[in-house]
Design an enzyme around this catalytic site. Structure first.
Site, PDB file in Angstrom:
ATOM      1  N   GLU A  53      -6.564   1.468  -5.101  1.00 54.04           N
ATOM      2  CA  GLU A  53      -5.546   0.558  -5.636  1.00 54.04           C
ATOM      3  C   GLU A  53      -6.155  -0.465  -6.584  1.00 54.04           C
ATOM      4  O   GLU A  53      -5.561  -0.816  -7.598  1.00 54.04           O
ATOM      5  CB  GLU A  53      -4.836  -0.146  -4.478  1.00 54.04           C
ATOM      6  N   LYS A 106     -10.988  11.088   6.746  1.00 59.27           N
ATOM      7  CA  LYS A 106     -10.920   9.826   7.484  1.00 59.27           C
ATOM      8  C   LYS A 106     -11.752   9.837   8.765  1.00 59.27           C
ATOM      9  O   LYS A 106     -11.937   8.776   9.374  1.00 59.27           O
ATOM     10  CB  LYS A 106      -9.465   9.562   7.893  1.00 59.27           C
ATOM     11  N   THR A 119     -15.221   4.684  10.912  1.00 59.26           N
ATOM     12  CA  THR A 119     -14.415   3.469  10.793  1.00 59.26           C
ATOM     13  C   THR A 119     -15.272   2.338  11.353  1.00 59.26           C
ATOM     14  O   THR A 119     -15.960   2.532  12.352  1.00 59.26           O
ATOM     15  CB  THR A 119     -13.108   3.616  11.604  1.00 59.26           C
ATOM     16  N   HIS A 162       0.845  -1.193   0.000  1.00 59.76           N
ATOM     17  CA  HIS A 162       0.000   0.000   0.000  1.00 59.76           C
ATOM     18  C   HIS A 162       0.886   1.251   0.000  1.00 59.76           C
ATOM     19  O   HIS A 162       0.620   2.214  -0.725  1.00 59.76           O
ATOM     20  CB  HIS A 162      -0.916  -0.015   1.222  1.00 59.76           C
ATOM     21  N   GLN A 193      -9.257  13.878   0.779  1.00 59.00           N
ATOM     22  CA  GLN A 193      -7.915  13.605   1.315  1.00 59.00           C
ATOM     23  C   GLN A 193      -6.813  14.330   0.533  1.00 59.00           C
ATOM     24  O   GLN A 193      -5.956  14.981   1.130  1.00 59.00           O
ATOM     25  CB  GLN A 193      -7.671  12.093   1.298  1.00 59.00           C
ATOM     26  N   GLU A 253     -10.721   0.874   3.457  1.00 57.28           N
ATOM     27  CA  GLU A 253      -9.339   0.475   3.698  1.00 57.28           C
ATOM     28  C   GLU A 253      -9.368  -0.806   4.518  1.00 57.28           C
ATOM     29  O   GLU A 253      -9.907  -0.832   5.622  1.00 57.28           O
ATOM     30  CB  GLU A 253      -8.551   1.573   4.433  1.00 57.28           C
ATOM     31  N   ASP A 305     -11.289   1.305   7.551  1.00 58.11           N
ATOM     32  CA  ASP A 305     -11.022   2.726   7.790  1.00 58.11           C
ATOM     33  C   ASP A 305     -11.509   3.493   6.557  1.00 58.11           C
ATOM     34  O   ASP A 305     -10.736   3.817   5.662  1.00 58.11           O
ATOM     35  CB  ASP A 305      -9.510   2.884   8.008  1.00 58.11           C
ATOM     36  N   GLU A 317      -7.969  -3.250   6.909  1.00 57.70           N
ATOM     37  CA  GLU A 317      -6.938  -3.126   7.938  1.00 57.70           C
ATOM     38  C   GLU A 317      -7.086  -4.196   9.014  1.00 57.70           C
ATOM     39  O   GLU A 317      -8.151  -4.778   9.197  1.00 57.70           O
ATOM     40  CB  GLU A 317      -6.997  -1.735   8.600  1.00 57.70           C
TER      41      GLU A 317
HETATM   42 MN    MN Z   1      -6.233   3.739   7.257  1.00 55.38          MN
END
Ligand code: MN
Length: 437
Positions: free
Chosen positions: A387, A266, A270, A147, A253, A212, A246, A214
């Site tokens: 991604e 962010k 979450t 990442h 951003q 995200e 997340d 995680e």
């Molecule tokens: Mn994150």
């Protein structure tokens, strides 16, 4: 140093009398994660997952006949969050695991008398699962090495990696108040962002809503301000692990994070898996920390420890499943859009803890450390949409022919995490589900 060791509670031959628990995808008797639940006629309390059921630890406490068992259950019997229990460290947690394992694999009447089992074992489907702890602080790391490489490439960093990466476990302080348990419907955030090279920003709902993938670490006992945690002791400060989504707004951003770190991109939400998977449950799935190539510098001494190097890593297979509102109404199953593993983490949880506290910062029981997005080496193993789709340029197909560049309203993102190893019962993390509306 002590580390969670493999013991009788990891024996794959041991079976539980709870129907459906043996071979359960997530919660066979070898897992025994801790959580907080409530139901229509029960207020918030602590429980342990077994198959599709929850052991009500308050009901169990009120039913046990032995003084030893009462003493083990007493610290967790009337809590509404697990902070005070996990702050006690590994010994009470291990004693509870051993007690529950015996209760669920042996004749339960040896432990309880004259209590119907269905007043202790509650169907999980009838319960609401809450956050396992009161989260005072949330820190998000950047330990997913691919990442980080992908982020470096987008920013055209020479060499394809940030020059500080092999030295510093990079992180920022996140927002604890907006963390929710699995199943929560998150509102698409509004904010300001700039479209392409337009001269002025616009204000509105994000057009680049992302997840995200995680791996989260729950802190057990903390440390006093000004007193760093030595990496050799860091494992004693880990209460367990979870999956974490997340959620991020990429357009907000890139506009706001010049020059400071993430803020509104962010802090709107979450989502975490609600079961705290203990270090004891994870013990068979330990691995060496990620090896460094000859071109990489040696790890700095305060982040180095022989035991952590040998077994500070963990192998959890991770998947991301996506379904649109349209797919769910047509009963089309979710599509797996990514598969990767915690093997792709550059730093161990112990290294994160040692680094977090080296300046004296005090961690507190129930703090959450996010790993950062975990991506593999190929596009199909991306831990985020940015991604997987090359920042929206190559949308992915989901199930019914719909395309996704980023998340759309009605989308549901489910993370799945499982541990497998020959000779051991597989365990899972339970669901981490986020819905966008
Ligand atoms: Mn994150």
């Amino acid at each position: 140093m002590s580390r969670p060791l493999v013991d009788f509670t990891h024996d794959p031959e041991r079976i539980s009398w709870v129907p459906g628990a043996n071979g359960h995808n997530d919660f066979p008797v070898q897992n025994l994660p801790l959580g907080i639940f409530s139901s229509a006629n029960m207020d918030r309390r602590a429980g342990v997952a077994i198959g599709d059921k929850i052991v009500d630890l308050r009901a169990l406490y009120e039913s046990v006949v032995s003084e030893d068992a009462r003493a083990i259950l007493e610290p967790v019997a009337y809590v509404k969050e697990l902070n005070s229990f996990i702050a006690r460290g590994e010994h009470p947690r291990i004693a509870l695991r051993h007690l529950l394992f015996r209760f669920l694999t042996e004749n339960p009447e040896r432990l309880i008398e004259q209590t119907p089992l269905d007043s202790i074992l509650i169907a999980m489907k009838d319960c609401t699962l809450h956050l396992p702890v009161r989260i005072n602080n949330y820190t998000d790391f950047f330990a997913g090495v691919h990442h980080a490489e992908n982020a470096a490439r987008r920013r055209q960093i020479p060499g394809g990696q940030f020059p500080n990466y092999p030295y510093v476990p990079i992180a920022y302080h996140g927002r604890a108040s907006s963390i929710r348990p699995s199943g929560h419907a998150m509102r698409r955030p509004r904010g300001q962002f700039r479209i392409a090279d337009a001269p002025e920003p616009v204000v509105g709902p994000t057009r680049k809503l992302d997840f995200e993938l995680e791996f989260g670490t729950w802190i057990a006992s903390g440390n006093e301000l000004g007193h760093p945690i030595d990496i050799r002791d860091a494992h004693q400060h880990i209460a367990g692990y979870c999956l974490s989504n997340d959620l991020s707004a990429r357009d907000i951003q890139v506009w706001e994070a010049q020059p400071l770190g993430p803020f509104l991109a962010k802090n709107f939400g979450t989502v975490v898996s609600p079961w705290l998977i203990t270090p004891e449950a994870i013990a068979p799935f330990r691995t060496a920390r990620r090896a460094r190539g000859p071109e990489e510098p040696a790890v700095l001494q305060y982040l180095d420890d022989t035991a952590d190097a040998a077994s500070g890593g963990v192998v959890v297979n991770l998947e991301v499943w996506l379904s649109s509102r349209q797919m769910r109404s047509a009963e089309i199953p979710a599509t797996c859009i990514s598969a990767t593993s915690t093997r792709e983490l550059y730093w161990t949880a112990a290294q994160m803890i040692a680094h977090h506290t080296i300046g004296g910062c005090d961690l507190q029981p129930g703090d959450l450390l996010g790993s950062g997005t975990i991506s593999g080496t190929v596009p199909a193993s991306g831990g985020s949409m940015i991604e997987l789709t090359n920042d929206g340029a190559s949308p992915v197909e989901i199930g019914n022919g719909e395309l996704r560049a980023f998340l759309e309203d009605g989308d549901e993102v489910v993370f799945v995490g499982r541990c497998h190893r020959q000779g051991f019962a597989s365990i899972g993390f339970g669901e981490c589900r986020a819905v966008i509306h």
